[in-house]
Design an enzyme around this catalytic site. Structure first.
Site, PDB file in Angstrom:
ATOM      1  N   HIS A 236       0.677  -1.275  -0.094  1.00  0.00           N
ATOM      2  CA  HIS A 236       0.102   0.202   0.004  1.00  0.00           C
ATOM      3  C   HIS A 236       0.644   1.343  -0.026  1.00  0.00           C
ATOM      4  O   HIS A 236       0.190   2.534  -0.017  1.00  0.00           O
ATOM      5  CB  HIS A 236      -0.883   0.097   1.159  1.00  0.00           C
ATOM      6  CG  HIS A 236      -0.300   0.210   2.463  1.00  0.00           C
ATOM      7  ND1 HIS A 236       0.489  -0.656   3.161  1.00  0.00           N
ATOM      8  CD2 HIS A 236      -0.146   1.425   3.170  1.00  0.00           C
ATOM      9  CE1 HIS A 236       0.906  -0.152   4.431  1.00  0.00           C
ATOM     10  NE2 HIS A 236       0.701   1.306   4.165  1.00  0.00           N
TER      11      HIS A 236
HETATM   12  C1  UD1 Z   1      -2.616   5.480   5.694  1.00  0.00           C
HETATM   13  C2  UD1 Z   1      -1.217   5.978   6.445  1.00  0.00           C
HETATM   14  C3  UD1 Z   1      -0.275   5.009   6.418  1.00  0.00           C
HETATM   15  C4  UD1 Z   1      -0.652   3.631   6.820  1.00  0.00           C
HETATM   16  C5  UD1 Z   1      -2.020   2.877   5.862  1.00  0.00           C
HETATM   17  C6  UD1 Z   1      -2.529   1.881   6.494  1.00  0.00           C
HETATM   18  C7  UD1 Z   1      -0.750   8.390   6.142  1.00  0.00           C
HETATM   19  C8  UD1 Z   1       0.050   9.528   5.615  1.00  0.00           C
HETATM   20  N1  UD1 Z   1      -0.764   7.142   5.746  1.00  0.00           N
HETATM   21  O1  UD1 Z   1      -2.262   5.239   4.355  1.00  0.00           O
HETATM   22  O2  UD1 Z   1       0.981   5.379   7.226  1.00  0.00           O
HETATM   23  O3  UD1 Z   1       0.317   2.604   7.029  1.00  0.00           O
HETATM   24  O4  UD1 Z   1      -2.766   4.373   6.262  1.00  0.00           O
HETATM   25  O5  UD1 Z   1      -3.568   1.489   5.618  1.00  0.00           O
HETATM   26  O6  UD1 Z   1      -1.501   8.605   7.115  1.00  0.00           O
HETATM   27  N2  UD1 Z   1      -9.350   4.553   1.300  1.00  0.00           N
HETATM   28  C9  UD1 Z   1     -10.751   3.910   1.070  1.00  0.00           C
HETATM   29  N3  UD1 Z   1     -11.330   3.614   2.449  1.00  0.00           N
HETATM   30  C10 UD1 Z   1     -10.586   3.782   3.546  1.00  0.00           C
HETATM   31  C11 UD1 Z   1      -9.597   4.613   3.603  1.00  0.00           C
HETATM   32  C12 UD1 Z   1      -8.875   4.982   2.364  1.00  0.00           C
HETATM   33  O7  UD1 Z   1     -10.994   3.678   0.100  1.00  0.00           O
HETATM   34  O8  UD1 Z   1     -11.296   3.429   4.672  1.00  0.00           O
HETATM   35  C13 UD1 Z   1      -8.841   5.014   0.006  1.00  0.00           C
HETATM   36  C14 UD1 Z   1      -9.101   6.204  -0.247  1.00  0.00           C
HETATM   37  O9  UD1 Z   1      -9.099   6.493  -1.518  1.00  0.00           O
HETATM   38  C15 UD1 Z   1      -7.728   7.232   0.005  1.00  0.00           C
HETATM   39  C16 UD1 Z   1      -6.624   6.198  -0.206  1.00  0.00           C
HETATM   40  O10 UD1 Z   1      -7.155   4.937   0.133  1.00  0.00           O
HETATM   41  O11 UD1 Z   1      -7.677   8.266  -0.602  1.00  0.00           O
HETATM   42  C17 UD1 Z   1      -5.676   6.394   1.002  1.00  0.00           C
HETATM   43  O12 UD1 Z   1      -6.110   6.632   2.150  1.00  0.00           O
HETATM   44  P1  UD1 Z   1      -5.286   7.414   3.196  1.00  0.00           P
HETATM   45  O13 UD1 Z   1      -5.909   7.349   4.619  1.00  0.00           O
HETATM   46  O14 UD1 Z   1      -5.079   8.874   2.717  1.00  0.00           O
HETATM   47  O15 UD1 Z   1      -3.904   6.911   3.200  1.00  0.00           O
HETATM   48  P2  UD1 Z   1      -3.396   5.238   3.123  1.00  0.00           P
HETATM   49  O16 UD1 Z   1      -2.621   4.920   1.876  1.00  0.00           O
HETATM   50  O17 UD1 Z   1      -4.616   4.174   3.807  1.00  0.00           O
END
Ligand code: UD1
Length: 364
Positions: free
Chosen positions: A205
């Site tokens: 991820h």
């Molecule tokens: C975040 C953390 C990372 C952690 C990871 C675990 C930061 C900078 N990154 O990354 O350190 O290892 O979580 O998963 O805080 N999305 C969904 N559903 C959700 C959550 C996210 O669809 O419930 C999608 C969205 O399109 C979003 C993307 O995933 O834009 C990324 O989510 P985000 O929370 O920004 O970062 P992660 O890549 O999950």
């Protein structure tokens, strides 16, 4: 005494759960769960609350996804409102996600004490958003609870006063031990038709692996070749799925022989896959630690790690995609890896933290 336990994203939930349960038993405190809403899908958040026996969050900031600045700013604005309404005696933040930094910054500016659980980890790679979050959080927090000696040393080298640093161990191991029986009883690997100790578990991820089309595509090609001889199970993170679809790789991966794709799994289901696999391929921080504890080989698709304690001596190895297949062959040839479980990775971290908090407030 009012204590906020802040959780935001999937890897945070197993870090607050043991502490919540331990604090709940204490008559002198009231733990409050604050969910920022950074992760909001049922299978990225709610199922973890169920597995870990956590009640619904007392406070839900409902922030959701966005750019780094948007997400950080929105958490800060929402949390400031909540803190002004009823400030706690202590805010506990965990890990290194955007919400960790945002809630720390908000609380310290209002004069509320902050403790960081999992302090002091450093990858020394400032292109990682998490490294920025770790540096800022540790610079601001009043209490720094570390998981390992390397974390203590990093903080001391940064000039942090020694009296702020307290080694308490790895809280994730508390969750693992708390749910060990349920994990062992779970049937996920069998239901998926996977052979005991003869499959690989893959997670991906990190933006550096999945946001870059060339990099993602070479990882996928390598995994598809590995899966021809060793079954690979791949629970796909939402960020990764979006990028696989965008780059036309989703159907390639779905159809690859020996590769099983799934939606994100619950904590118990996922840990059942870890317990029964032959090895893992990952870019997660938590899996490097869980496999170290369990003595399972782990290939980390990253140039660095903020968890060097998992490498020397440990079952974790940093690995470039170009050598991934060779490393897999090495593991399958049965070459044994020496490992030692780090001190205080023993399922007792939450109780050490509770004793610390009690002593801290008695001394004030
Ligand atoms: C975040 C953390 C990372 C952690 C990871 C675990 C930061 C900078 N990154 O990354 O350190 O290892 O979580 O998963 O805080 N999305 C969904 N559903 C959700 C959550 C996210 O669809 O419930 C999608 C969205 O399109 C979003 C993307 O995933 O834009 C990324 O989510 P985000 O929370 O920004 O970062 P992660 O890549 O999950």
């Amino acid at each position: 005494m009012l204590i906020h336990l802040v959780a935001a994203a999937r890897p945070n939930f197993m870090k607050i759960a043991p502490l919540y349960h331990a604090l709940k038993k204490e008559p002198w405190t009231e733990p409050i769960i604050v969910h920022t809403g950074q992760h909001y899908d049922l299978n990225m958040s709610d199922v973890f609350f169920q597995d870990l026996g956590l009640p619904k969050p007392d406070l839900h900031l409902g922030v959701g996804s966005g750019t780094h600045a948007q997400q950080t700013a929105q958490v800060m604005m929402a949390y400031e409102k909540a803190l002004l309404k009823k400030p706690p005696d202590l805010v506990v933040v965990v890990g290194d996600v955007n919400s960790t930094l945002a809630t720390t910054l908000t609380a310290v500016k209002l004069g509320v004490k902050v403790a960081h659980l999992e302090a002091g980890l450093r990858s020394f790679d400032r292109t990682m958003p998490e490294e920025i979050n770790r540096l800022v959080t540790d610079c601001l927090a009043d209490i720094l609870w570390t998981p390992s000696p390397d974390a203590d040393e990093n903080l001391l080298k940064e000039g942090v006063p020694p009296e702020k640093i307290h080694r308490v161990g790895n809280i994730m191991i508390d969750s693992l031990e708390m749910l060990r029986l349920k994990i062992e009883k779970d049937q996920t690997y069998k239901t998926m038709g996977l052979p005991s100790r003869a499959y690989a578990l893959l997670t991906l991820h990190r933006p550096s692996n999945v946001d870059n089309q060339k990099c993602l595509s070479s990882i996928c090609n390598s995994i598809a070749r590995i899966a021809k001889t060793t079954p690979v199970v791949f629970p796909v993170h939402p960020r990764t799925r979006k990028n696989l679809e965008k780059n036309g790789l989703w159907s390639f991966m779905k159809e690859a022989e020996g590769l099983i794709l799934s939606d994100p799994l619950s904590y118990i289901q996922f840990m059942n896959l870890v317990f029964n696999c032959s090895f893992t391929i990952t870019d997660s921080g938590g899996i490097q630690e869980e496999t170290t504890y369990l003595g399972i080989p782990c290939l980390t698709l990253r140039p660095n790690t903020e968890r060097p304690i998992t490498l020397f001596p440990g079952t974790n190895q940093l690995c470039k995609v170009e050598v991934l297949e060779d490393k897999v062959k090495e593991i399958l040839s049965g070459k044994s890896l020496k490992y030692r479980c780090p001190e205080y990775w023993d399922g007792q971290t939450a109780s050490r933290v509770v004793s610390f908090i009690k002593g801290f407030f008695e001394a004030v």
